[in-house]
Design an enzyme around this catalytic site. Sequence first.
Site, mmCIF file in Angstrom:
data_model
loop_
_atom_site.group_PDB
_atom_site.id
_atom_site.type_symbol
_atom_site.label_atom_id
_atom_site.label_comp_id
_atom_site.label_asym_id
_atom_site.label_seq_id
_atom_site.Cartn_x
_atom_site.Cartn_y
_atom_site.Cartn_z
ATOM 1 C CG HIS A 238 -0.383 0.561 2.586
ATOM 2 N ND1 HIS A 238 0.653 -0.549 2.960
ATOM 3 C CD2 HIS A 238 -0.192 1.556 3.200
ATOM 4 C CE1 HIS A 238 1.029 -0.143 4.180
ATOM 5 N NE2 HIS A 238 0.482 1.168 4.285
HETATM 6 N N1 UDP Z 1 -3.934 -5.047 8.856
HETATM 7 C C1 UDP Z 1 -5.324 -5.446 9.067
HETATM 8 N N2 UDP Z 1 -6.084 -5.678 7.971
HETATM 9 C C2 UDP Z 1 -5.545 -5.908 6.662
HETATM 10 C C3 UDP Z 1 -3.976 -5.484 6.466
HETATM 11 C C4 UDP Z 1 -3.444 -4.940 7.606
HETATM 12 O O1 UDP Z 1 -5.906 -5.372 10.242
HETATM 13 O O2 UDP Z 1 -6.285 -6.190 5.705
HETATM 14 C C5 UDP Z 1 -3.320 -4.439 9.937
HETATM 15 C C6 UDP Z 1 -1.808 -5.117 10.117
HETATM 16 O O3 UDP Z 1 -2.168 -6.247 10.668
HETATM 17 C C7 UDP Z 1 -1.167 -3.722 10.964
HETATM 18 C C8 UDP Z 1 -1.841 -2.719 10.463
HETATM 19 O O4 UDP Z 1 -3.090 -3.025 9.876
HETATM 20 O O5 UDP Z 1 -1.727 -4.180 12.437
HETATM 21 C C9 UDP Z 1 -0.800 -2.154 9.498
HETATM 22 O O6 UDP Z 1 -1.563 -1.257 8.899
HETATM 23 P P1 UDP Z 1 -0.896 -0.616 7.603
HETATM 24 O O7 UDP Z 1 0.036 -1.792 6.670
HETATM 25 O O8 UDP Z 1 -2.063 -0.091 6.685
HETATM 26 O O9 UDP Z 1 -0.007 0.431 7.788
HETATM 27 P P2 UDP Z 1 1.521 0.569 8.108
HETATM 28 O O10 UDP Z 1 1.863 -0.143 9.532
HETATM 29 O O11 UDP Z 1 2.284 0.572 6.916
HETATM 30 O O12 UDP Z 1 1.647 2.147 8.927
#
Ligand code: UDP
Length: 358
Positions: free
Chosen positions: A207
């Site tokens: 993403h």
């Molecule tokens: N996550 C979730 N469902 C999904 C994809 C990710 O609950 O379909 C959770 C994942 O386990 C983690 C968080 O969302 O806890 C991560 O979010 P994201 O990847 O959007 O953001 P980042 O961590 O890169 O800021």
Amino acid sequence: MIKIITVIGARPQFIKAAMLSKALQKRSKVNEIIVHTGQHYDDKMSSVFFEELNMPVPKYNLEVNNLSHGAMTGQMMINLEPLLLSEKPDWVVVFGDTNSTLAGALTAVKLGFKVAHIEAGLRSNNLNMPEEINRIITDRISQLLLCPTLKAIHNLKQEGFDNLTCRMVNTGDIMYDAAIHYSTQAAKTKSLSKKLNLSKYVLATIHRAENTDNIEHLMRIIDALNIINKEMKVLMPIHPRTHQIIQQNNIVCHFELIEPVGYIDMLDLIKNCTLVMTDSGGLQKEAYFFDKYCITLRNETEWTELCENGYNTLTGSDIHKVIESFHHYKDKNIGDKSMFYGYGNTAELIADELLKDI
Ligand code: UDP
């Protein structure tokens, strides 16, 4: 009564904030008010988390989304200013590195309210990432820097934060608390991996702007996943933005795409997968929490301790590196681990820090 305003807006922030709210609710004389900026608004990216994580309902929803970075941050600030002026919080708490983080911190500090930054001190050292800009500025204007790792403290010290009037504390990572807390709940619900009849599989997510805004990067990563899928099933809960770009550009995925899943289902998918491939920050650590190797589809990471200790490999969008790393990790098991991310009591430590000076 101590008033804390928690500003959140994106999926990972809901998960982190859920743990902090639980810790604050245990303390008397604390009134936490949640402000949802609206940055993530899709039901599957937002309301599902409030429901299943049993979070307090936001008192305010600013409904700011689908705007360019400047417009989004500016509009959030415009909406936050009167709200903070009328609520007069003792602390404004922000998480991570999104536009909601920056807007919350900047609005608060300009009005003279104190800011606490959870996940402070992380650096990718890549200023082309919008998240890196948000982190650096938020850290610089916060009074309380709650760092998830020793490396994060080290980063701040290197930037001279020792000479500033802020407080830096290594509290560990609040996502570790969340993973421990909600995985017991995940064990009680019907397992999504069983429902989908999965045995050996790669859990993949994409993403980040560097991969979705650059179609060549995205196409190369998808090519690599298509090749790997011939050897081991690849499952991708797909972020709405990535899905839109894939559809607009007629990119063909031969692996299984599913809608974004809730956190409880995600924990189940992580626990039961063979390995993780992602450009997510949070997922890199969750892989480690659940003893999975991770291939990170980026050229740098804020979680350098995982790479330095062989649990994580950076491949960017290089097809050969992705496939080579897949072969390197696919039959390996993680052995002994270090407690890079604290002991699962981060939310309690953060709550104590917030109540210290008041
Ligand atoms: N996550 C979730 N469902 C999904 C994809 C990710 O609950 O379909 C959770 C994942 O386990 C983690 C968080 O969302 O806890 C991560 O979010 P994201 O990847 O959007 O953001 P980042 O961590 O890169 O800021």
